[in-house]
Write a protein that holds these residues in place. Structure first.
Motif, short mmCIF file in Angstrom:
data_model
loop_
_atom_site.label_atom_id
_atom_site.label_comp_id
_atom_site.label_asym_id
_atom_site.label_seq_id
_atom_site.Cartn_x
_atom_site.Cartn_y
_atom_site.Cartn_z
N GLN A 273 -2.81 -3.37 -2.60
CA GLN A 273 -3.02 -3.90 -3.79
C GLN A 273 -2.13 -5.49 -3.43
N ALA B 290 0.83 -10.37 -9.29
CA ALA B 290 0.24 -9.20 -9.76
C ALA B 290 0.96 -9.04 -11.17
N GLN C 72 0.75 -1.08 -0.04
CA GLN C 72 0.06 0.12 0.02
C GLN C 72 0.79 1.19 0.28
#
Length: 124
Positions: A45, A62, A38
């Motif tokens: 995320q 990700a 963050q």
């Protein structure tokens, strides 16, 4: 239950850092572990996750960190690490370790336990 992150710091763009999360108080080897981050003013995320599967582990990343970050676990030491390479200024954030003893996929976002976070700053 405890999750304690370490390894954060200041690094130049293009550099590397290795974060580690030491866990205790739950069934680590059968749990899903993930790293989140963050940045100031932004939502938390997902960064990377690892689940226990028969014979090994399944990993998730990700898109923004694929090919640069690697998550790994050591069930003997109850630790989960995040190796971060080719760091960019946009990787700067507080990084959190999270655990799901039900071993669900990270996309389900069902994490029971969280660490306090470790700061990563990428700057020249």
């Amino acid at each position: 239950v405890q999750l304690v992150e370490s390894g954060g710091g200041l690094v130049q763009p293009g550099g590397s850092l290795r974060l580690s999360c030491a866990a205790s108080g739950f069934a680590f080897s059968s749990s899903a572990l993930s790293w989140f981050r963050q940045a100031p003013g932004k939502e938390r995320q997902f960064v990377a996750g690892i689940r226990a599967i028969r014979g090994g582990s399944s990993t998730y990343y990700a898109d923004s960190v694929k090919g640069r970050f690697t998550i790994s676990r050591d069930n003997a030491k109850n630790t989960v690490d995040l190796q971060m390479n080719i760091l960019k200024p946009e990787d700067s954030a507080v990084y959190y370790c999270a655990a799901d003893p039900a071993n669900r996929p990270p996309a389900w976002n069902q994490f029971n336990y969280w660490g306090q976070g470790t700061q990563v700053t990428v700057s020249s």
